[in-house]
Design a protein around this motif. Structure first.
Motif, PDB file in Angstrom:
ATOM      1  N   UNK A  69      72.989  56.472  81.900  1.00  0.00           N
ATOM      2  CA  UNK A  69      71.771  57.192  81.492  1.00  0.00           C
ATOM      3  C   UNK A  69      72.128  58.531  80.864  1.00  0.00           C
ATOM      4  N   UNK A  70      71.679  58.738  79.618  1.00  0.00           N
ATOM      5  CA  UNK A  70      72.181  59.832  78.806  1.00  0.00           C
ATOM      6  C   UNK A  70      71.127  60.251  77.793  1.00  0.00           C
ATOM      7  N   UNK A  71      71.201  61.517  77.357  1.00  0.00           N
ATOM      8  CA  UNK A  71      70.368  61.968  76.251  1.00  0.00           C
ATOM      9  C   UNK A  71      71.153  62.965  75.416  1.00  0.00           C
ATOM     10  N   UNK A  72      70.987  62.877  74.098  1.00  0.00           N
ATOM     11  CA  UNK A  72      71.566  63.835  73.162  1.00  0.00           C
ATOM     12  C   UNK A  72      70.574  64.072  72.038  1.00  0.00           C
ATOM     13  N   UNK A  73      70.189  65.342  71.817  1.00  0.00           N
ATOM     14  CA  UNK A  73      69.131  65.672  70.862  1.00  0.00           C
ATOM     15  C   UNK A  73      69.565  66.864  70.023  1.00  0.00           C
ATOM     16  N   UNK A  74      69.388  66.750  68.700  1.00  0.00           N
ATOM     17  CA  UNK A  74      69.582  67.872  67.793  1.00  0.00           C
ATOM     18  C   UNK A  74      68.247  68.599  67.663  1.00  0.00           C
ATOM     19  N   UNK A  75      68.244  69.891  68.007  1.00  0.00           N
ATOM     20  CA  UNK A  75      67.030  70.705  67.954  1.00  0.00           C
ATOM     21  C   UNK A  75      67.101  71.652  66.766  1.00  0.00           C
ATOM     22  N   UNK A  76      66.145  71.535  65.862  1.00  0.00           N
ATOM     23  CA  UNK A  76      66.015  72.429  64.710  1.00  0.00           C
ATOM     24  C   UNK A  76      64.802  73.309  64.991  1.00  0.00           C
ATOM     25  N   UNK A  77      65.063  74.545  65.448  1.00  0.00           N
ATOM     26  CA  UNK A  77      64.019  75.396  66.009  1.00  0.00           C
ATOM     27  C   UNK A  77      63.658  76.529  65.068  1.00  0.00           C
ATOM     28  N   UNK A  78      62.371  76.679  64.817  1.00  0.00           N
ATOM     29  CA  UNK A  78      61.865  77.780  64.006  1.00  0.00           C
ATOM     30  C   UNK A  78      61.171  78.848  64.850  1.00  0.00           C
ATOM     31  N   UNK A  79      60.773  78.471  66.052  1.00  0.00           N
ATOM     32  CA  UNK A  79      60.074  79.391  66.948  1.00  0.00           C
ATOM     33  C   UNK A  79      60.361  78.958  68.381  1.00  0.00           C
TER      34      UNK A  79
ATOM     35  N   UNK B   3      54.432  73.264  66.507  1.00  0.00           N
ATOM     36  CA  UNK B   3      55.117  73.498  65.243  1.00  0.00           C
ATOM     37  C   UNK B   3      56.374  74.331  65.371  1.00  0.00           C
ATOM     38  N   UNK B   4      56.983  74.336  66.571  1.00  0.00           N
ATOM     39  CA  UNK B   4      58.170  75.154  66.810  1.00  0.00           C
ATOM     40  C   UNK B   4      59.410  74.601  66.123  1.00  0.00           C
ATOM     41  N   UNK B   5      59.376  73.333  65.745  1.00  0.00           N
ATOM     42  CA  UNK B   5      60.542  72.739  65.104  1.00  0.00           C
ATOM     43  C   UNK B   5      60.519  71.235  65.260  1.00  0.00           C
ATOM     44  N   UNK B   6      61.695  70.633  65.092  1.00  0.00           N
ATOM     45  CA  UNK B   6      61.811  69.183  65.154  1.00  0.00           C
ATOM     46  C   UNK B   6      63.033  68.805  65.966  1.00  0.00           C
ATOM     47  N   UNK B   7      62.970  67.614  66.551  1.00  0.00           N
ATOM     48  CA  UNK B   7      64.074  67.088  67.348  1.00  0.00           C
ATOM     49  C   UNK B   7      64.520  65.763  66.747  1.00  0.00           C
ATOM     50  N   UNK B   8      65.828  65.625  66.536  1.00  0.00           N
ATOM     51  CA  UNK B   8      66.415  64.362  66.105  1.00  0.00           C
ATOM     52  C   UNK B   8      67.120  63.751  67.309  1.00  0.00           C
ATOM     53  N   UNK B   9      66.743  62.548  67.675  1.00  0.00           N
ATOM     54  CA  UNK B   9      67.281  61.920  68.881  1.00  0.00           C
ATOM     55  C   UNK B   9      68.536  61.118  68.507  1.00  0.00           C
ATOM     56  N   UNK B  10      69.676  61.558  69.027  1.00  0.00           N
ATOM     57  CA  UNK B  10      70.937  60.894  68.752  1.00  0.00           C
ATOM     58  C   UNK B  10      71.193  59.756  69.729  1.00  0.00           C
ATOM     59  N   UNK B  11      70.957  60.034  71.006  1.00  0.00           N
ATOM     60  CA  UNK B  11      71.260  59.089  72.078  1.00  0.00           C
ATOM     61  C   UNK B  11      70.158  59.186  73.126  1.00  0.00           C
ATOM     62  N   UNK B  12      69.756  58.055  73.676  1.00  0.00           N
ATOM     63  CA  UNK B  12      68.832  58.054  74.787  1.00  0.00           C
ATOM     64  C   UNK B  12      67.394  58.287  74.368  1.00  0.00           C
ATOM     65  N   UNK B  13      66.567  58.653  75.347  1.00  0.00           N
ATOM     66  CA  UNK B  13      65.124  58.818  75.135  1.00  0.00           C
ATOM     67  C   UNK B  13      64.733  60.277  75.292  1.00  0.00           C
ATOM     68  N   UNK B  14      63.913  60.759  74.349  1.00  0.00           N
ATOM     69  CA  UNK B  14      63.402  62.125  74.394  1.00  0.00           C
ATOM     70  C   UNK B  14      61.931  62.088  74.023  1.00  0.00           C
ATOM     71  N   UNK B  15      61.074  62.446  74.946  1.00  0.00           N
ATOM     72  CA  UNK B  15      59.614  62.443  74.772  1.00  0.00           C
ATOM     73  C   UNK B  15      59.104  61.109  74.210  1.00  0.00           C
ATOM     74  N   UNK B  16      59.675  60.016  74.685  1.00  0.00           N
ATOM     75  CA  UNK B  16      59.243  58.707  74.244  1.00  0.00           C
ATOM     76  C   UNK B  16      59.855  58.213  72.958  1.00  0.00           C
ATOM     77  N   UNK B  17      60.723  59.011  72.360  1.00  0.00           N
ATOM     78  CA  UNK B  17      61.437  58.611  71.144  1.00  0.00           C
ATOM     79  C   UNK B  17      62.871  58.266  71.529  1.00  0.00           C
ATOM     80  N   UNK B  18      63.334  57.094  71.109  1.00  0.00           N
ATOM     81  CA  UNK B  18      64.626  56.584  71.565  1.00  0.00           C
ATOM     82  C   UNK B  18      65.618  56.510  70.414  1.00  0.00           C
TER      83      UNK B  18
END
Length: 317
Positions: free
Chosen positions: A190-200, A167-182
């Motif tokens: 090969x690339x990854x871009x993720x928006x991290x909204x962190x509460x803890x 429950x530390x927060x949420x990740x929005x996947x912009x580009x590529x694969x992150x923890x199985x979410x594309x």
């Protein structure tokens, strides 16, 4: 928020690419600049760190007050050899380009414009939004296999989100694969871009074959005890399987990563190329207003630019 890039950001030599390193925490300051009417903090490129994967540019814009008729106010300008990825966290921006695209960008929605061999665009006030504007624009260097191809534009209104462990927060996947979410956006390496909204504090999985960096937009976070405040780039090197982010207050950050880009690039103004001759040709085409970059249906004035610094140096001999 597009560019421009000068020698203060990226040196004239292609040799200074910032080679990937073993796992590290390398914190570098951003450079403050103004793009249009908006203050930006440029985290990438910096001297000694040209790319992170194929990511080659990161401008955090705002926060700034805008009106219905006055916002970024960046008139038509050209690009080659890159993709522009625009991510708005607060407010709205109107994108227009030479392909005929006209798209308002809102929080949670993604614009990706592929320049290929040439495109032009403008970034404007929407005509209806008044309030705060904040976001980031990223550039992605295109590889040899695709950089001479046609221009393209895509807009993604629905991006996949995944919860972080504990429950530390949420990740929005912009580009590529992150923890199985594309993410849905095109990427040519090969690339990854993720928006991290962190509460803890959170542990974020990484691909060891990628190099990674973190750009904090707001909040307070530390990596292995090193503070990473807004306005700085935290380069993490290559070879990590995970990253522990120590969150001191609610934080919004971008995780960027990719396979180390294999091709030395040359960046000048709004162009990403390989040789000075390519940049010279693009500059000449824009100056001549020929058909290479098309036309943008915008009321803002077209942005002119003088010759690259190497042309001026040669003329002074």
């Amino acid at each position: 928020m597009s560019g421009p890039v000068g020698t203060v950001d990226a040196p004239a030599s292609r040799a200074d690419t910032g080679h990937p390193t073993a796992p590290c925490v390398e914190v570098s300051d951003s450079r403050e600049a103004r793009v249009g009417r908006i203050r930006v903090r440029r985290a990438l490129p910096r001297r000694g760190r040209r790319t992170v994967g194929a990511w080659c540019f990161a401008d955090h814009m705002g926060p700034a007050d805008v009106t219905e008729d006055s916002g970024l106010d960046i008139g038509p300008h050209p690009h080659i050899g890159l993709q522009t990825l625009t991510w708005v966290t607060d407010g709205q921006v109107l994108h227009r380009d030479s392909l005929g695209s006209e798209q308002v960008i809102r929080p949670g929605r993604l614009n990706l414009m592929t320049a290929g061999s040439g495109v032009s665009h403008a970034e404007e006030a929407t005509g209806h939004y008044r309030g705060t504007l904040e976001g980031i624009q990223l550039w992605i260097a295109m590889p040899e296999a695709t950089r001479h191809g046609p221009a393209a534009f895509e807009h993604h209104a629905d991006l996949p989100r995944t919860d972080l462990d504990g429950g530390a927060g949420a990740a929005t996947v912009l580009v590529g694969d992150f923890t199985g979410t594309t993410g849905p956006a095109r990427h040519d390496t090969p690339l990854v871009g993720v928006d991290l909204d962190l509460r803890a504090s959170a542990t974020v999985p990484l691909r060891p074959d990628f190099e990674h960096a973190v750009v904090v937009l707001k909040g307070a976070v530390a990596v292995h005890g090193k503070p990473l405040p807004p306005g700085r780039l935290g380069y993490l090197g290559q070879g990590r399987g995970e990253l522990r982010l120590e969150v001191r207050e609610p934080t919004r950050a971008l995780l960027l990563g990719g396979e180390p880009f294999p091709e030395p690039i040359l960046m000048w103004w709004n162009f990403v190329g390989r040789t000075r001759a390519e940049i010279d040709a693009a500059h000449a085409a824009w100056t001549a207003q020929d058909d290479r970059f098309g036309r943008v249906r915008s009321s803002l004035p077209r942005i002119p630019v003088g010759p690259p610094h190497w042309q001026r140096a040669e003329g002074e001999r």
